[in-house]
Design an enzyme around this catalytic site. Structure first.
Site, PDB file in Angstrom:
ATOM      1  N   HIS A  33       8.362 -28.660  -6.119  1.00 40.85           N
ATOM      2  CA  HIS A  33       9.225 -28.435  -7.292  1.00 40.85           C
ATOM      3  C   HIS A  33      10.056 -27.143  -7.179  1.00 40.85           C
ATOM      4  CE1 HIS A  33      10.680 -27.758 -11.303  1.00 40.85           C
ATOM      5  NE2 HIS A  33       9.828 -26.764 -11.487  1.00 40.85           N
TER       6      HIS A  33
ATOM      7  N   ASP B  91      16.032 -25.970 -12.883  1.00 40.81           N
ATOM      8  CA  ASP B  91      14.652 -26.363 -13.217  1.00 40.81           C
ATOM      9  C   ASP B  91      14.656 -27.656 -14.032  1.00 40.81           C
ATOM     10  OD1 ASP B  91      11.846 -26.105 -13.476  1.00 40.81           O
ATOM     11  OD2 ASP B  91      12.047 -24.939 -15.328  1.00 40.81           O
TER      12      ASP B  91
ATOM     13  N   GLU C 121       4.007 -17.992 -14.807  1.00 43.80           N
ATOM     14  CA  GLU C 121       3.539 -18.934 -15.834  1.00 43.80           C
ATOM     15  C   GLU C 121       2.317 -19.739 -15.378  1.00 43.80           C
ATOM     16  OE1 GLU C 121       6.777 -20.815 -17.965  1.00 43.80           O
ATOM     17  OE2 GLU C 121       5.608 -22.660 -18.062  1.00 43.80           O
ATOM     18  N   ASP C 122       2.318 -20.179 -14.137  1.00 47.19           N
ATOM     19  CA  ASP C 122       1.311 -21.160 -13.712  1.00 47.19           C
ATOM     20  C   ASP C 122       0.318 -20.685 -12.652  1.00 47.19           C
ATOM     21  OD1 ASP C 122       2.303 -23.077 -15.440  1.00 47.19           O
ATOM     22  OD2 ASP C 122       3.755 -23.829 -14.001  1.00 47.19           O
TER      23      ASP C 122
ATOM     24  N   HIS D 273       9.951 -19.166  -9.707  1.00 48.81           N
ATOM     25  CA  HIS D 273      10.135 -19.220 -11.161  1.00 48.81           C
ATOM     26  C   HIS D 273       8.894 -19.621 -11.954  1.00 48.81           C
ATOM     27  CE1 HIS D 273      10.839 -23.596 -10.660  1.00 48.81           C
ATOM     28  NE2 HIS D 273      10.534 -23.692 -11.944  1.00 48.81           N
ATOM     29  N   ASP D 274       7.963 -20.354 -11.339  1.00 53.97           N
ATOM     30  CA  ASP D 274       6.752 -20.763 -12.069  1.00 53.97           C
ATOM     31  C   ASP D 274       5.514 -19.949 -11.692  1.00 53.97           C
ATOM     32  OD1 ASP D 274       7.715 -22.768 -13.797  1.00 53.97           O
ATOM     33  OD2 ASP D 274       7.634 -24.305 -12.236  1.00 53.97           O
TER      34      ASP D 274
HETATM   35 ZN    ZN Z   1       9.758 -25.286 -13.042  1.00 52.89          ZN
END
Ligand code: ZN
Length: 173
Positions: free
Chosen positions: A30, A117, A60-61, A56-57
C-alpha cells in the site's frame, strides 16, 4: 533517491507483520503504491514527498514515533507524515469526520499524499474489497473518501482527475 530507498526499507520493516484488509496482501504494497501513484500519475519527483508517502502509515499503524522519523528522515518528511496521521485515541467515527474537517487546512505536500492514499484505498476497495465488506459498506467508504478529497485544496489536476474518474467508473457499473 537514497532517501526514498531508505524510506522503503524503513516502512517494509515497520509493517513487516501486517496485511492489508483483504487479509493476504503484505501491508507494504500500500505505501509503495501511494508513492508510485504520486510519481506516475502526479508527476511528483520530490524525494521528501515520495519518502513521506512511503512512511505515511508508520506512526498511525506501527510503533514508529514522530521523533524517530525526524531523526531518520528530517523535519519536512516527519511533518508531512504527522499531518496525515489520525489520532487513534479518538473513536472511529470521530477520526473519519476529522479527516473531512481538517482536509482544507493540510499543507500542499500533505494534500498530495492524502489524495494518493485515497486513490490507492479506493482502488483496493473497488478491485478487491475486504471479504467481510458488503456493497453498502464499500459505497459508504467511497462516499467518505470523496468527501475528504472534495474538501482538500486543489494541488494537482492529474491526481484529482484520476481520483474522481475512479468514482465515476465505479458508480456507473
Ligand atoms: Zn494509507
Amino acid at each position: 533517491m537514497n532517501l526514498v530507498l531508505k524510506a522503503t526499507q524503513f516502512a517494509a520493516l515497520k509493517h513487516r507483520n501486517q496485511r492489508r484488509k483483504d487479509g493476504k496482501t503484505p501491508y507494504i504494497i500500500h505505501p509503495i503504491s501511494v508513492a508510485m501513484i504520486l510519481a506516475e500519475i502526479g508527476g511528483i519527483d520530490d524525494p521528501e514527498i515520495l519518502s513521506a508517502a512511503l512512511l505515511h502509515d508508520t506512526i498511525e499503524d506501527t510503533n514508529t514515533s514522530a521523533k524517530e522519523l525526524d531523526k531518520e528522515f528530517g523535519s519536512t518528511v516527519r511533518k508531512i507524515v504527522e499531518e496525515v496521521t489520525d489520532n487513534k485515541k479518538l473513536t472511529f467515527s470521530k477520526r473519519k469526520q476529522l479527516q473531512i474537517d481538517k482536509a482544507p487546512f493540510l499543507s500542499k505536500d500533505a494534500t498530495l499524499v492524502k489524495i494518493a492514499d485515497k486513490i490507492s484505498n479506493v482502488s483496493d476497495v473497488i478491485k478487491s474489497p475486504p471479504p467481510e465488506w458488503d456493497q453498502l459498506r464499500c459505497d459508504n467508504y467511497i462516499d467518505w473518501a470523496e468527501a475528504v478529497i472534495k474538501n482538500c485544496q486543489k494541488v494537482n489536476k492529474k491526481l484529482e482527475k484520476h481520483f474522481f474518474k475512479l468514482l465515476t467508473n465505479y458508480r456507473e457499473e
